[in-house]
Design a protein around this motif. Structure first.
Motif, PDB file in Angstrom:
ATOM      1  N   ALA A  42       0.839  -1.204   0.000  1.00 54.00           N
ATOM      2  CA  ALA A  42       0.000   0.000   0.000  1.00 54.00           C
ATOM      3  C   ALA A  42       0.868   1.246   0.000  1.00 54.00           C
ATOM      4  CB  ALA A  42      -0.936  -0.004   1.202  1.00 54.00           C
ATOM      5  N   ALA A  62       1.260   3.939  -3.101  1.00 54.33           N
ATOM      6  CA  ALA A  62       0.992   5.354  -2.863  1.00 54.33           C
ATOM      7  C   ALA A  62       2.131   6.213  -3.391  1.00 54.33           C
ATOM      8  CB  ALA A  62       0.784   5.602  -1.367  1.00 54.33           C
ATOM      9  N   THR A 119     -10.330  -0.233  -2.002  1.00 56.35           N
ATOM     10  CA  THR A 119     -10.232   0.556  -0.771  1.00 56.35           C
ATOM     11  C   THR A 119      -8.825   1.090  -0.560  1.00 56.35           C
ATOM     12  OG1 THR A 119      -9.899  -1.526   0.447  1.00 56.35           O
ATOM     13  CG2 THR A 119     -12.131  -0.609   0.413  1.00 56.35           C
ATOM     14  N   VAL A 120      -7.833   0.327  -1.028  1.00 55.23           N
ATOM     15  CA  VAL A 120      -6.447   0.791  -0.929  1.00 55.23           C
ATOM     16  C   VAL A 120      -6.239   1.997  -1.836  1.00 55.23           C
ATOM     17  CG1 VAL A 120      -4.043   0.174  -1.369  1.00 55.23           C
ATOM     18  CG2 VAL A 120      -5.568  -1.472  -0.281  1.00 55.23           C
ATOM     19  N   GLY A 142      -7.636   4.936  -0.309  1.00 51.09           N
ATOM     20  CA  GLY A 142      -6.746   5.376   0.773  1.00 51.09           C
ATOM     21  C   GLY A 142      -5.586   6.200   0.263  1.00 51.09           C
ATOM     22  N   TRP A 143      -5.117   5.885  -0.955  1.00 51.94           N
ATOM     23  CA  TRP A 143      -4.020   6.666  -1.540  1.00 51.94           C
ATOM     24  C   TRP A 143      -4.417   8.120  -1.770  1.00 51.94           C
ATOM     25  CZ3 TRP A 143      -2.632   2.714  -5.990  1.00 51.94           C
ATOM     26  CH2 TRP A 143      -1.994   1.604  -5.415  1.00 51.94           C
ATOM     27  N   VAL A 157      -6.201  10.052   0.153  1.00 52.89           N
ATOM     28  CA  VAL A 157      -6.415  10.847   1.370  1.00 52.89           C
ATOM     29  C   VAL A 157      -5.333  11.905   1.543  1.00 52.89           C
ATOM     30  CG1 VAL A 157      -6.523  10.766   3.889  1.00 52.89           C
ATOM     31  CG2 VAL A 157      -7.719   9.030   2.531  1.00 52.89           C
TER      32      VAL A 157
END
Length: 219
Positions: A70, A74, A130-131, A134-135, A137
């Protein structure tokens, strides 16, 4: 993982750290200031790349748990976006090209390096949506920070974020929206590439997709 990849990651991380220190010292002594230096998304992204590459290289050499996919993904997303924004929007502003070789490293070389790292050593398994969300955010938090601080101190890290320029807040809002869309699309593409390469690797090895035990200690 390829035997040469761990030392290569450490070497790149060391070189990138030198470039960051050189650029940071220049900012601290030329009036830009340390706070402004760390207010550039470019610098933050390359700092993150330094940490992730250094840890991944160290983990590969010592047999420790690999750098989280993750975090790797990112960094790939942030630097690819950094390179694209630089090439399409920022390269035409000579005032931003303070140290040409550092600009080349941050904006041109590193996006390609981390993308190559992602392709050469793909993630353990499928990268979930979902990952990818999350990147997004941290970049969105960064945009809020840059706009809020810019309004307070009358300094914006990038011209397209400055509402005092032609187009005002409408142009700035449009730029932020396009950036958000680009982050989502590119994040999905990076995740798809990583997932496909992971599936191909597992099929070639006859491993169960996503089996972390098959990759314990890799970076």
């Amino acid at each position: 993982m390829h035997s040469w990849l761990a030392p290569a990651r450490i070497a790149v991380a060391a070189f990138l750290a030198v470039a960051l220190c050189f650029s940071g010292h220049h900012a601290a002594t030329d009036g830009t200031g340390v706070v402004n230096f760390f207010s550039y998304f470019t610098n933050l992204s390359n700092l993150a790349a330094t940490v992730v590459l250094a840890y991944g290289g160290w983990a590969g050499l010592t047999g420790r748990r690999a750098a989280p996919d993750a975090a790797r993904g990112a960094v790939v997303l942030y630097l690819v976006v950094t390179g694209l924004v630089y090439g399409t929007l920022l390269a035409k502003y000579p005032a931003l090209l303070v140290i040409p070789w550092v600009d080349d490293v941050f904006h041109r070389a590193m996006p390609l390096v981390v993308l190559a790292d992602w392709v050469i050593d793909p993630p353990v398994g499928r990268v979930r949506p979902t990952v990818v969300l999350g990147w997004l955010v941290l970049p969105l938090v960064y945009l809020v920070y840059a706009l809020t601080r810019g309004r307070a101190v009358d300094w914006y890290p990038y011209p397209f974020l400055d509402p005092a320029r032609h187009g005002g807040y409408g142009r700035t809002a449009g730029a932020c929206f396009l950036l958000a869309v680009a982050l989502l699309v590119l994040g999905a593409a990076i995740a798809a590439v990583g997932s496909a390469l992971a599936a191909h690797r597992d099929a070639r090895r006859g491993a169960v997709p996503g089996d972390r035990h098959a990759r314990a200690g890799t970076g």
